[in-house]
Design an enzyme around this catalytic site. Structure first.
Site, mmCIF file in Angstrom:
data_model
loop_
_atom_site.group_PDB
_atom_site.id
_atom_site.type_symbol
_atom_site.label_atom_id
_atom_site.label_comp_id
_atom_site.label_asym_id
_atom_site.label_seq_id
_atom_site.Cartn_x
_atom_site.Cartn_y
_atom_site.Cartn_z
ATOM 1 N N ASN A 84 95.964 44.962 58.533
ATOM 2 C CA ASN A 84 97.020 45.247 58.165
ATOM 3 C C ASN A 84 97.304 46.494 57.167
ATOM 4 O O ASN A 84 96.743 46.512 56.123
ATOM 5 C CB ASN A 84 97.473 44.078 57.234
ATOM 6 C CG ASN A 84 98.731 44.092 56.391
ATOM 7 O OD1 ASN A 84 99.604 45.007 56.818
ATOM 8 N ND2 ASN A 84 99.140 43.347 55.588
ATOM 9 N N TRP A 85 97.582 47.433 57.914
ATOM 10 C CA TRP A 85 97.590 48.860 57.223
ATOM 11 C C TRP A 85 98.518 48.827 56.172
ATOM 12 O O TRP A 85 98.797 49.872 55.284
ATOM 13 C CB TRP A 85 97.949 50.091 58.229
ATOM 14 C CG TRP A 85 96.852 50.192 59.208
ATOM 15 C CD1 TRP A 85 95.896 49.292 59.513
ATOM 16 C CD2 TRP A 85 96.930 51.083 60.490
ATOM 17 N NE1 TRP A 85 95.246 49.796 60.691
ATOM 18 C CE2 TRP A 85 95.838 51.075 61.114
ATOM 19 C CE3 TRP A 85 97.918 52.087 60.528
ATOM 20 C CZ2 TRP A 85 95.595 51.672 62.145
ATOM 21 C CZ3 TRP A 85 97.596 52.887 61.553
ATOM 22 C CH2 TRP A 85 96.342 52.889 62.478
ATOM 23 N N LYS A 86 99.494 48.011 55.929
ATOM 24 C CA LYS A 86 100.756 47.962 54.778
ATOM 25 C C LYS A 86 101.390 49.463 54.874
ATOM 26 O O LYS A 86 101.507 49.920 55.935
ATOM 27 C CB LYS A 86 99.997 47.825 53.301
ATOM 28 C CG LYS A 86 99.133 46.657 53.413
ATOM 29 C CD LYS A 86 98.739 45.968 52.217
ATOM 30 C CE LYS A 86 98.135 44.835 52.400
ATOM 31 N NZ LYS A 86 97.705 43.935 51.099
ATOM 32 N N HIS A 133 103.954 37.482 54.679
ATOM 33 C CA HIS A 133 102.962 37.870 53.766
ATOM 34 C C HIS A 133 103.569 37.953 52.311
ATOM 35 O O HIS A 133 104.676 37.994 52.146
ATOM 36 C CB HIS A 133 102.860 39.417 54.242
ATOM 37 C CG HIS A 133 101.657 40.170 53.440
ATOM 38 N ND1 HIS A 133 101.622 40.352 52.110
ATOM 39 C CD2 HIS A 133 100.232 40.239 53.994
ATOM 40 C CE1 HIS A 133 100.364 40.884 51.954
ATOM 41 N NE2 HIS A 133 99.737 40.845 53.006
ATOM 42 N N GLU A 151 103.332 40.035 50.016
ATOM 43 C CA GLU A 151 103.860 41.194 49.535
ATOM 44 C C GLU A 151 105.702 41.065 49.878
ATOM 45 O O GLU A 151 106.377 41.401 49.206
ATOM 46 C CB GLU A 151 103.408 42.301 49.745
ATOM 47 C CG GLU A 151 101.967 42.549 49.168
ATOM 48 C CD GLU A 151 100.858 43.264 49.723
ATOM 49 O OE1 GLU A 151 101.257 44.098 50.801
ATOM 50 O OE2 GLU A 151 99.825 43.320 49.502
ATOM 51 N N GLU A 203 96.134 33.338 52.389
ATOM 52 C CA GLU A 203 95.961 34.662 51.593
ATOM 53 C C GLU A 203 96.056 34.374 50.283
ATOM 54 O O GLU A 203 97.406 34.377 49.907
ATOM 55 C CB GLU A 203 96.953 35.580 52.196
ATOM 56 C CG GLU A 203 96.749 35.944 53.613
ATOM 57 C CD GLU A 203 96.995 37.574 53.885
ATOM 58 O OE1 GLU A 203 95.819 38.123 54.185
ATOM 59 O OE2 GLU A 203 98.045 38.022 53.257
ATOM 60 N N GLY A 220 94.176 42.599 47.528
ATOM 61 C CA GLY A 220 94.112 44.010 46.901
ATOM 62 C C GLY A 220 93.582 44.121 45.481
ATOM 63 O O GLY A 220 93.581 45.116 44.681
ATOM 64 N N SER A 261 91.043 40.790 49.796
ATOM 65 C CA SER A 261 89.788 41.450 49.525
ATOM 66 C C SER A 261 88.403 41.302 50.661
ATOM 67 O O SER A 261 87.410 41.069 50.208
ATOM 68 C CB SER A 261 89.479 41.170 48.260
ATOM 69 O OG SER A 261 90.521 41.522 47.116
ATOM 70 N N GLY A 321 93.225 43.993 54.828
ATOM 71 C CA GLY A 321 94.348 44.810 54.323
ATOM 72 C C GLY A 321 93.585 46.273 54.097
ATOM 73 O O GLY A 321 93.261 47.113 54.809
ATOM 74 N N GLY A 322 93.150 46.659 52.794
ATOM 75 C CA GLY A 322 92.473 47.871 52.419
ATOM 76 C C GLY A 322 91.302 48.357 53.328
ATOM 77 O O GLY A 322 91.320 49.444 53.551
HETATM 78 P P1 PGA Z 1 93.431 43.120 51.213
HETATM 79 O O1 PGA Z 1 94.979 42.834 51.808
HETATM 80 O O2 PGA Z 1 92.628 43.106 52.165
HETATM 81 O O3 PGA Z 1 93.635 44.615 50.897
HETATM 82 O O4 PGA Z 1 93.121 42.284 49.877
HETATM 83 C C1 PGA Z 1 94.954 41.421 52.605
HETATM 84 C C2 PGA Z 1 96.558 41.314 53.237
HETATM 85 O O5 PGA Z 1 97.348 41.756 52.250
HETATM 86 O O6 PGA Z 1 96.620 40.884 54.144
#
Ligand code: PGA
Length: 242
Positions: A7-9, A89, A91, A158, A164, A202, A223-224
């Site tokens: 997930n590149w956001k 998600h 976010e 999640e 994050g 994470s 994500g990251g």
């Molecule tokens: P993260 O994000 O790996 O940066 O913690 C995961 C996600 O939001 O799906």
């Protein structure tokens, strides 16, 4: 089969998307790899990915088309080459004020058109502290699936506090969350086979294997670390190890 979803956001430019995708090798045997770039980078990614890595979207509209300024629909995502969409998600729940009713409509939009929804659920730090994690997870799953017949679905556990933050769940936390989610899906869909359940929050190369070896996850939502080609490739490689 382990599943890794990147997930590149809201990150990247055309040049960065092309460079990142070009640095990814074809997935190892037994690993299903999907990347979810921002919408405007789907075409750049599509032209640069190696065979075998699939495209996904970070969100999907509840509607099928028409006078809905700014919405991007499931048929549009399929047309752009996506096979799945993240739905719910945290976010989007927090920043986009999405509730379980809207998330349920988004799942149904995916199912109407043959896009695979990846339903994200998780508890906040406060909910974890007050001991309501299991109830929160079960309620999120139950409300979204209520009244829906069994359909293709992946789940993602999640924990909001792990996203994050660099503070991943332990494999034990992961195993417990995934067991609760599996039980909630089984309650909604008693006759259906189990759905794949990923862990996200994470995830990096040094901790990922514990989530599927000890945590009971069928893969990871990354994500990251999915923005770092070396880290993402390492996670995909580790998912291929027995
Ligand atoms: P993260 O994000 O790996 O940066 O913690 C995961 C996600 O939001 O799906």
């Amino acid at each position: 089969m382990r599943r890794i979803v990147g997930n590149w956001k809201a990150n990247g430019s055309t040049a960065q998307a092309q460079a990142l995708c070009a640095a990814l090798p074809a997935p190892p045997a037994g690993v299903d790899v999907t990347v979810c770039p921002p919408l405007c980078l789907l075409w750049a990614a599509r032209g640069s990915l190696p065979p075998g890595i699939r495209l996904g979207a970070q969100d999907v509209s509840r509607v099928d088309g028409g006078a809905f300024t700014g919405e991007v629909t499931a048929p549009m995502l399929l047309d752009a080459g996506c096979v799945l969409a993240l739905v719910g998600h945290s976010e989007r729940r927090q920043q986009g004020a999405e509730d379980d009713a809207l998330i349920g409509l988004k799942l149904r939009a995916c199912w109407r058109h043959g896009l695979l929804p990846v339903l994200c659920v998780g508890e906040t730090a406060a909910q974890r502290r007050d001991g309501s994690t299991d109830a929160v997870l079960a309620a999120q799953v139950g409300r979204v699936l209520a009244g829906a017949p069994p359909a293709p679905l992946w789940m993602a556990y999640e924990p909001v506090w792990a996203i994050g933050t660099g503070q991943a769940a332990t494999p034990e936390d992961c195993a417990r969350g995934i067991a609760v989610i599996r039980a909630a899906v089984a309650e909604a869909w008693p006759a259906a086979p189990p759905v794949p359940c990923l862990y996200g929050g994470s995830v990096h190369p040094a901790n990922c294997a514990a989530f599927w070896r000890e945590g009971g996850a069928d893969g990871a939502l990354v994500g990251g670390a999915s923005l770092d080609a070396a880290a993402f490739v390492a996670i995909c490689r580790l998912a291929g190890d027995a």
